[in-house]
Design a protein around this motif. Structure first.
Motif, PDB file in Angstrom:
ATOM      1  N   LEU A   2     -24.148  52.884 -57.264  1.00  0.00           N
ATOM      2  CA  LEU A   2     -24.376  53.924 -56.755  1.00  0.00           C
ATOM      3  C   LEU A   2     -22.975  53.670 -55.337  1.00  0.00           C
ATOM      4  O   LEU A   2     -23.750  52.287 -54.563  1.00  0.00           O
ATOM      5  CB  LEU A   2     -25.759  53.926 -55.970  1.00  0.00           C
ATOM      6  CG  LEU A   2     -26.708  54.643 -56.866  1.00  0.00           C
ATOM      7  CD1 LEU A   2     -28.653  54.816 -56.547  1.00  0.00           C
ATOM      8  CD2 LEU A   2     -26.351  55.861 -57.983  1.00  0.00           C
ATOM      9  N   PRO A   4     -21.624  54.102 -51.726  1.00  0.00           N
ATOM     10  CA  PRO A   4     -22.730  54.404 -49.842  1.00  0.00           C
ATOM     11  C   PRO A   4     -23.247  55.086 -49.894  1.00  0.00           C
ATOM     12  O   PRO A   4     -22.537  56.385 -50.073  1.00  0.00           O
ATOM     13  CB  PRO A   4     -21.755  52.858 -49.124  1.00  0.00           C
ATOM     14  CG  PRO A   4     -21.357  52.327 -50.089  1.00  0.00           C
ATOM     15  CD  PRO A   4     -21.009  52.885 -50.997  1.00  0.00           C
ATOM     16  N   ARG A   5     -23.730  55.575 -48.926  1.00  0.00           N
ATOM     17  CA  ARG A   5     -24.180  57.327 -48.506  1.00  0.00           C
ATOM     18  C   ARG A   5     -22.763  57.381 -46.999  1.00  0.00           C
ATOM     19  O   ARG A   5     -23.030  56.492 -45.964  1.00  0.00           O
ATOM     20  CB  ARG A   5     -25.465  57.261 -47.892  1.00  0.00           C
ATOM     21  CG  ARG A   5     -25.556  58.428 -47.329  1.00  0.00           C
ATOM     22  CD  ARG A   5     -27.711  58.598 -47.132  1.00  0.00           C
ATOM     23  NE  ARG A   5     -27.736  60.012 -45.970  1.00  0.00           N
ATOM     24  CZ  ARG A   5     -28.455  60.535 -45.635  1.00  0.00           C
ATOM     25  NH1 ARG A   5     -29.336  59.885 -45.861  1.00  0.00           N
ATOM     26  NH2 ARG A   5     -28.994  61.378 -45.341  1.00  0.00           N
ATOM     27  N   PRO A   6     -21.774  58.679 -47.337  1.00  0.00           N
ATOM     28  CA  PRO A   6     -21.588  58.998 -46.178  1.00  0.00           C
ATOM     29  C   PRO A   6     -22.066  58.931 -44.791  1.00  0.00           C
ATOM     30  O   PRO A   6     -23.013  59.442 -44.304  1.00  0.00           O
ATOM     31  CB  PRO A   6     -20.617  60.510 -47.074  1.00  0.00           C
ATOM     32  CG  PRO A   6     -21.341  60.371 -47.406  1.00  0.00           C
ATOM     33  CD  PRO A   6     -22.560  59.809 -48.393  1.00  0.00           C
ATOM     34  N   ARG A   7     -21.082  58.785 -44.005  1.00  0.00           N
ATOM     35  CA  ARG A   7     -21.451  59.106 -42.555  1.00  0.00           C
ATOM     36  C   ARG A   7     -20.734  60.419 -42.173  1.00  0.00           C
ATOM     37  O   ARG A   7     -20.160  60.932 -43.332  1.00  0.00           O
ATOM     38  CB  ARG A   7     -19.973  57.667 -41.834  1.00  0.00           C
ATOM     39  CG  ARG A   7     -20.076  56.627 -41.439  1.00  0.00           C
ATOM     40  CD  ARG A   7     -21.542  56.080 -41.772  1.00  0.00           C
ATOM     41  NE  ARG A   7     -21.514  54.525 -41.562  1.00  0.00           N
ATOM     42  CZ  ARG A   7     -21.401  53.723 -41.053  1.00  0.00           C
ATOM     43  NH1 ARG A   7     -20.195  53.911 -39.186  1.00  0.00           N
ATOM     44  NH2 ARG A   7     -20.955  52.230 -41.308  1.00  0.00           N
ATOM     45  N   ARG A   8     -21.588  60.315 -40.754  1.00  0.00           N
ATOM     46  CA  ARG A   8     -21.808  62.516 -40.853  1.00  0.00           C
ATOM     47  C   ARG A   8     -20.443  62.547 -40.312  1.00  0.00           C
ATOM     48  O   ARG A   8     -20.409  63.281 -40.656  1.00  0.00           O
ATOM     49  CB  ARG A   8     -23.101  62.130 -39.927  1.00  0.00           C
ATOM     50  CG  ARG A   8     -23.376  64.203 -39.062  1.00  0.00           C
ATOM     51  CD  ARG A   8     -23.894  64.139 -38.185  1.00  0.00           C
ATOM     52  NE  ARG A   8     -25.275  63.864 -38.693  1.00  0.00           N
ATOM     53  CZ  ARG A   8     -26.844  63.971 -37.894  1.00  0.00           C
ATOM     54  NH1 ARG A   8     -26.354  64.459 -36.982  1.00  0.00           N
ATOM     55  NH2 ARG A   8     -27.181  63.619 -38.480  1.00  0.00           N
ATOM     56  N   VAL A  11     -18.174  62.956 -43.134  1.00  0.00           N
ATOM     57  CA  VAL A  11     -18.520  64.613 -43.737  1.00  0.00           C
ATOM     58  C   VAL A  11     -18.645  65.809 -43.313  1.00  0.00           C
ATOM     59  O   VAL A  11     -17.519  66.565 -44.159  1.00  0.00           O
ATOM     60  CB  VAL A  11     -20.061  65.172 -43.755  1.00  0.00           C
ATOM     61  CG1 VAL A  11     -20.822  65.962 -44.110  1.00  0.00           C
ATOM     62  CG2 VAL A  11     -20.940  64.100 -44.666  1.00  0.00           C
ATOM     63  N   ALA A  63     -17.448  54.254 -46.329  1.00  0.00           N
ATOM     64  CA  ALA A  63     -18.136  53.510 -46.507  1.00  0.00           C
ATOM     65  C   ALA A  63     -18.037  53.061 -47.826  1.00  0.00           C
ATOM     66  O   ALA A  63     -18.565  51.733 -47.915  1.00  0.00           O
ATOM     67  CB  ALA A  63     -19.561  54.611 -46.556  1.00  0.00           C
TER      68      ALA A  63
END
Length: 395
Positions: A2, A4-8, A11, A63
């Motif tokens: 998976l 990593p979750r992207p930063r705001r 986005v 990320a």
């Protein structure tokens, strides 16, 4: 695996780039005309594929910067064979910048070298093939799109790392300062504890012994003599306490600091011990010694007499000071055994304080029972160097 979750913020960049690219497609504004020789896919729809892929890469700019750069490089190559989109190019420059700024240090260095070599190749090869000055513009475009963002990211990274190093140095400096402060406070507390013990313990020990004698003996004269000694020691102890408070308040200007005791005061010290009931005798020939050694020797004699008053048996107490082999030797002997009269309690802090004073001056200290021609005695021996003495107040 998976991702990593992207930063705001990433986005926001991805959505902004995608919407901007769609707006350019909607108004029909591309980077190349449809009849350009390198345009293999004309029309608006082929432009959307690299645009969407590049927007997805922006989500991974911090990320997973290396993954974003590799995927973005493929997308920018695909964009070249379409009519092109300015938003796709701008997002690619940001991905190069982010890969250098947020990626591993080794990757950041390689990206700089690779983009630099690509810029040089894009400048020289087309010019060598076409022999036209306009061919040099290809190298300029590659430099602006690839090497420029990489160089900018490297500069920003260096500044960021320098700022982080400065912050760490500041934190380390603050930590060392706090450690020094704590050590200074501990040292000062130890010094004041030694001073308080040495200055007051002698008087309080005499008060304890004589008050016990006054309470246990039904003799008016003995009680009066004991009360006289108690009063003298309480007055002197109070004066010593006031002097110690004066030292503590010296920085505020309330009182003047009291002068440190010297070896000239040993006669009075021994005379006071005699008044408290000790058969004390002084044999001193110290000569001239440094002030730290003088203070330490005085305090050792003072504490030894206090211990003799509290614990020694009946008999002669001898105080001797002499210069031997570059050291001032302090020796105090007292009868070793049970007292006939009352005994004052002891905490053992006196021996610790004497040992600390001698250690600060680099000398030697020993205390314990010994055999002598007059029987078993308790001997305190200290050798204080009078040359190469540690600077400062040993207290």
């Amino acid at each position: 695996m998976l991702l990593p979750r992207p930063r705001r913020f990433d986005v926001y960049i991805a959505v902004g780039g995608l919407l901007g690219g769609l707006l350019l497609v909607g108004i029909g504004l591309g980077t190349r005309p449809a009849d350009d020789p390198i345009t293999l896919f004309d029309g608006p729809w082929p432009i959307l594929v690299p645009l969407a892929v590049m927007a997805c890469c922006e989500l991974l700019r911090r990320a997973a910067p290396r993954t974003a750069l590799l995927t973005g490089s493929v997308a920018i190559c695909a964009d070249v064979v379409t009519q092109g989109n300015l938003a796709t190019v701008l997002m690619f420059t940001d991905i190069v910048y982010a890969a250098v700024l947020y990626g591993p240090l080794a990757s950041a260095r390689r990206i700089q070298w690779i983009t630099g070599l690509l810029t040089v190749a894009a400048t020289l090869v087309p010019f060598a093939v076409w022999r036209k000055p306009e061919a040099l513009l290809i190298g300029v475009v590659v430099g602006v799109v690839a090497y420029g963002p990489a160089a900018t990211g490297w500069i920003v990274r260096n500044h960021r790392d320098a700022a982080e190093a400065a912050r760490l140095r500041a934190e380390q400096t603050a930590l060392l300062a706090e450690m020094d402060r704590a050590q200074a406070v501990t040292s000062e507390r130890s010094r004041m504890a030694r001073e308080l013990h040495d200055m007051v313990a002698n008087h309080l020990s005499a008060i304890a012994i004589h008050s016990t004698a006054a309470l246990s003996l039904d003799d008016p004269k003995t009680s009066r003599d004991a009360l006289t000694v108690i009063r003298e020691n309480s007055v002197e102890g109070l004066a010593e306490m006031r002097r110690l408070i004066g030292i503590l308040r010296d920085s505020s200007g309330d009182t003047e600091p009291v002068a440190a005791p010297t070896l000239d005061g040993l006669d009075a010290l021994v005379e006071g011990a005699r008044a408290n009931g000790l058969d004390a005798h002084l044999d001193a020939d110290p000569g001239t010694v440094p002030t730290p050694v003088e203070l330490a020797a005085y305090r050792i004699v003072q504490e030894s007499l206090t211990n003799a008053l509290k614990h020694a048996g009946p008999g002669r107490v001898t105080v001797s000071l002499a210069r031997r082999d570059g050291s001032l030797t302090v020796t105090v002997t007292s009868p070793y055994g049970d007292r006939d009269g009352p005994r004052a309690p002891g905490s053992g802090a006196g021996l610790v304080g004497m040992r600390e004073r001698v250690a600060l001056l680099g000398g030697t200290f020993e205390a314990g029972p010994e055999d002598s021609p007059d029987g078993k005695v308790w001997a305190v021996r200290a050798a204080l160097p009078v040359t190469d003495t540690v600077e400062g107040d040993p207290a």
